[in-house]
Design a protein around this motif. Structure first.
Motif, PDB file in Angstrom:
ATOM      1  N   PRO A  61       0.847  -1.202   0.000  1.00 15.33           N
ATOM      2  CA  PRO A  61       0.000   0.000   0.000  1.00 15.33           C
ATOM      3  C   PRO A  61       0.881   1.250   0.000  1.00 15.33           C
ATOM      4  CG  PRO A  61       0.099  -0.960   2.192  1.00 15.33           C
ATOM      5  CD  PRO A  61       0.782  -1.934   1.278  1.00 15.33           C
ATOM      6  N   PHE A  62       0.291   2.350  -0.400  1.00 20.64           N
ATOM      7  CA  PHE A  62       1.007   3.625  -0.358  1.00 20.64           C
ATOM      8  C   PHE A  62       1.002   4.160   1.068  1.00 20.64           C
ATOM      9  CE2 PHE A  62      -0.540   3.454  -4.778  1.00 20.64           C
ATOM     10  CZ  PHE A  62       0.673   3.574  -5.438  1.00 20.64           C
ATOM     11  N   ALA A  74       0.567  10.739   2.935  1.00 23.10           N
ATOM     12  CA  ALA A  74      -0.609  11.460   2.445  1.00 23.10           C
ATOM     13  C   ALA A  74      -1.270  10.751   1.269  1.00 23.10           C
ATOM     14  CB  ALA A  74      -0.214  12.877   2.043  1.00 23.10           C
ATOM     15  N   VAL A  75      -0.464  10.184   0.371  1.00 24.46           N
ATOM     16  CA  VAL A  75      -1.020   9.478  -0.794  1.00 24.46           C
ATOM     17  C   VAL A  75      -1.864   8.290  -0.339  1.00 24.46           C
ATOM     18  CG1 VAL A  75      -0.434   8.075  -2.810  1.00 24.46           C
ATOM     19  CG2 VAL A  75       0.778  10.213  -2.398  1.00 24.46           C
ATOM     20  N   GLY A  76      -1.352   7.543   0.623  1.00 26.45           N
ATOM     21  CA  GLY A  76      -2.099   6.406   1.156  1.00 26.45           C
ATOM     22  C   GLY A  76      -3.390   6.831   1.836  1.00 26.45           C
ATOM     23  N   GLU A  77      -3.338   7.938   2.554  1.00 27.66           N
ATOM     24  CA  GLU A  77      -4.543   8.446   3.240  1.00 27.66           C
ATOM     25  C   GLU A  77      -5.621   8.838   2.232  1.00 27.66           C
ATOM     26  OE1 GLU A  77      -3.593  11.595   5.909  1.00 27.66           O
ATOM     27  OE2 GLU A  77      -2.088  10.435   7.003  1.00 27.66           O
ATOM     28  N   ILE A  78      -5.227   9.503   1.158  1.00 29.25           N
ATOM     29  CA  ILE A  78      -6.196   9.907   0.129  1.00 29.25           C
ATOM     30  C   ILE A  78      -6.809   8.667  -0.528  1.00 29.25           C
ATOM     31  CG2 ILE A  78      -6.522  11.132  -2.046  1.00 29.25           C
ATOM     32  CD1 ILE A  78      -4.140  12.912  -1.235  1.00 29.25           C
ATOM     33  N   GLN A  79      -5.971   7.689  -0.820  1.00 31.43           N
ATOM     34  CA  GLN A  79      -6.465   6.467  -1.453  1.00 31.43           C
ATOM     35  C   GLN A  79      -7.464   5.737  -0.558  1.00 31.43           C
ATOM     36  OE1 GLN A  79      -3.766   3.094  -1.855  1.00 31.43           O
ATOM     37  NE2 GLN A  79      -4.435   2.803  -3.988  1.00 31.43           N
ATOM     38  N   ILE A 130       1.449   3.615 -12.517  1.00 31.02           N
ATOM     39  CA  ILE A 130       1.693   5.037 -12.777  1.00 31.02           C
ATOM     40  C   ILE A 130       2.759   5.583 -11.841  1.00 31.02           C
ATOM     41  CG2 ILE A 130       0.630   7.341 -12.628  1.00 31.02           C
ATOM     42  CD1 ILE A 130      -1.868   6.127 -13.859  1.00 31.02           C
ATOM     43  N   ASP A 131       2.777   5.108 -10.611  1.00 31.79           N
ATOM     44  CA  ASP A 131       3.803   5.516  -9.651  1.00 31.79           C
ATOM     45  C   ASP A 131       5.194   5.138 -10.170  1.00 31.79           C
ATOM     46  OD1 ASP A 131       4.654   6.480  -7.019  1.00 31.79           O
ATOM     47  OD2 ASP A 131       5.060   4.374  -6.557  1.00 31.79           O
ATOM     48  N   THR A 164      -9.198  15.790 -11.845  1.00 30.09           N
ATOM     49  CA  THR A 164      -8.487  15.779 -10.561  1.00 30.09           C
ATOM     50  C   THR A 164      -9.101  14.830  -9.545  1.00 30.09           C
ATOM     51  OG1 THR A 164      -8.143  18.156 -10.933  1.00 30.09           O
ATOM     52  CG2 THR A 164      -7.523  17.291  -8.785  1.00 30.09           C
ATOM     53  N   ALA A 165     -10.446  14.727  -9.554  1.00 27.88           N
ATOM     54  CA  ALA A 165     -11.179  14.035  -8.474  1.00 27.88           C
ATOM     55  C   ALA A 165     -10.736  14.651  -7.143  1.00 27.88           C
ATOM     56  CB  ALA A 165     -10.977  12.538  -8.538  1.00 27.88           C
ATOM     57  N   ILE A 166     -10.343  13.828  -6.172  1.00 30.20           N
ATOM     58  CA  ILE A 166      -9.947  14.397  -4.874  1.00 30.20           C
ATOM     59  C   ILE A 166      -8.429  14.529  -4.739  1.00 30.20           C
ATOM     60  CG2 ILE A 166     -12.052  13.614  -3.745  1.00 30.20           C
ATOM     61  CD1 ILE A 166     -10.363  11.406  -2.393  1.00 30.20           C
ATOM     62  N   GLY A 167      -7.723  14.375  -5.868  1.00 29.43           N
ATOM     63  CA  GLY A 167      -6.288  14.643  -5.856  1.00 29.43           C
ATOM     64  C   GLY A 167      -5.387  13.449  -5.634  1.00 29.43           C
ATOM     65  N   PHE A 168      -5.922  12.232  -5.717  1.00 35.38           N
ATOM     66  CA  PHE A 168      -5.090  11.054  -5.465  1.00 35.38           C
ATOM     67  C   PHE A 168      -3.993  10.888  -6.513  1.00 35.38           C
ATOM     68  CE2 PHE A 168      -4.601   6.354  -6.278  1.00 35.38           C
ATOM     69  CZ  PHE A 168      -3.658   6.151  -5.281  1.00 35.38           C
ATOM     70  N   SER A 169      -4.382  10.803  -7.783  1.00 36.91           N
ATOM     71  CA  SER A 169      -3.373  10.566  -8.824  1.00 36.91           C
ATOM     72  C   SER A 169      -2.409  11.742  -8.957  1.00 36.91           C
ATOM     73  CB  SER A 169      -4.048  10.248 -10.165  1.00 36.91           C
ATOM     74  OG  SER A 169      -5.024  11.208 -10.490  1.00 36.91           O
ATOM     75  N   ALA A 170      -2.912  12.968  -8.766  1.00 36.49           N
ATOM     76  CA  ALA A 170      -2.024  14.134  -8.823  1.00 36.49           C
ATOM     77  C   ALA A 170      -0.986  14.069  -7.706  1.00 36.49           C
ATOM     78  CB  ALA A 170      -2.837  15.417  -8.724  1.00 36.49           C
ATOM     79  N   SER A 171      -1.424  13.725  -6.497  1.00 35.52           N
ATOM     80  CA  SER A 171      -0.504  13.606  -5.364  1.00 35.52           C
ATOM     81  C   SER A 171       0.512  12.498  -5.605  1.00 35.52           C
ATOM     82  CB  SER A 171      -1.285  13.332  -4.081  1.00 35.52           C
ATOM     83  OG  SER A 171      -2.171  14.388  -3.787  1.00 35.52           O
TER      84      SER A 171
END
Length: 224
Positions: free
Chosen positions: A25-26, A29-34, A53-54, A70-77
């Motif tokens: 798992p990530f 912050a990235v893991g929290e968003i996911q 992608i990572d 963007t959605a909630i910013g997961f992929s951008a983060s």
């Protein structure tokens, strides 16, 4: 908001479960968003796609990234972690709720100074953008992909890569249009138009990756 296509992967169920459970798992912050997104059914890229992608972004080490959706910013983060030291990410979304949540997530992650979040319809914003991007990730309204595609290729730098998410429509993209529910026939038709356009274009390199609901990748290469 349920992420229907996350539960309609295009490879066998057992392999999907393995890819989602065996890959770490990530963290942070990235893991929290996911986790936040998955617990609430918010449509973000599934874990196997995110891991790909990572790794790809870490390998590419882009200076400038453009994201459409963007959605909630997961992929951008996720992608912003691999920007060059002086790099920047620009992301577009038209939904207030998503925009505001993403803005909060970028601030919590401490990356809001490296991300420009544009609120509005990509159809209006893309023609106004300038500059060259090393990587463009498109994960938005699938019926609009074919409309956005020329703008993306124009904005890509030579050797840059465009990644388009969710191109298989849960595996139904190959079905006869008559068998497709009327509410999604436009998406079906436009995705087929996109695939035909990209895969038959010999001037750039392209490939399909069967992760999640399918990725279409294009490298701007001017082969002719």
């Amino acid at each position: 908001m349920l992420n229907e296509m996350m539960h309609r992967p295009v490879v066998m169920k057992e392999l999907v479960e393995y890819m989602r459970s065996a890959q770490l798992p990530f963290e942070g912050a990235v893991g929290e968003i996911q986790r936040y997104a998955n617990e609430r059914g918010i449509p973000v890229i599934p874990h196997e796609t995110a891991k790909f992608i990572d790794l790809f972004t870490a390998t590419l080490q882009p200076k400038y990234i453009l994201e459409i959706g963007t959605a909630i910013g997961f992929s951008a983060s996720l992608m912003a972690r691999h920007l060059q030291e002086d790099g920047h990410l620009t992301t577009i979304d038209r939904y207030d709720l998503m925009y505001n949540r993403a803005k909060e997530n970028f601030k919590k992650a401490g990356i809001d100074d490296r991300i420009t979040l544009l609120e509005g319809d990509a159809a209006d914003i893309l023609p106004t953008l300038a500059g060259e991007f090393d990587l463009i990730f498109m994960d938005s309204a699938k019926a609009k992909y074919i409309e956005f595609y020329p703008y993306c290729m124009k904005l890509l730098k030579e050797g840059g890569v465009l990644i388009i998410d969710d191109v298989f429509q849960g595996g139904t993209v190959l079905d006869d249009e008559a068998d497709i529910p009327k509410r999604v026939r436009k998406i079906h038709r436009k995705l087929n138009e996109l695939l035909e356009t990209v895969l038959n274009d010999s001037t750039h390199q392209s490939c399909l990756v069967p992760l999640g609901d399918g990725l279409l990748m294009v490298r701007k290469s001017n082969l002719n």
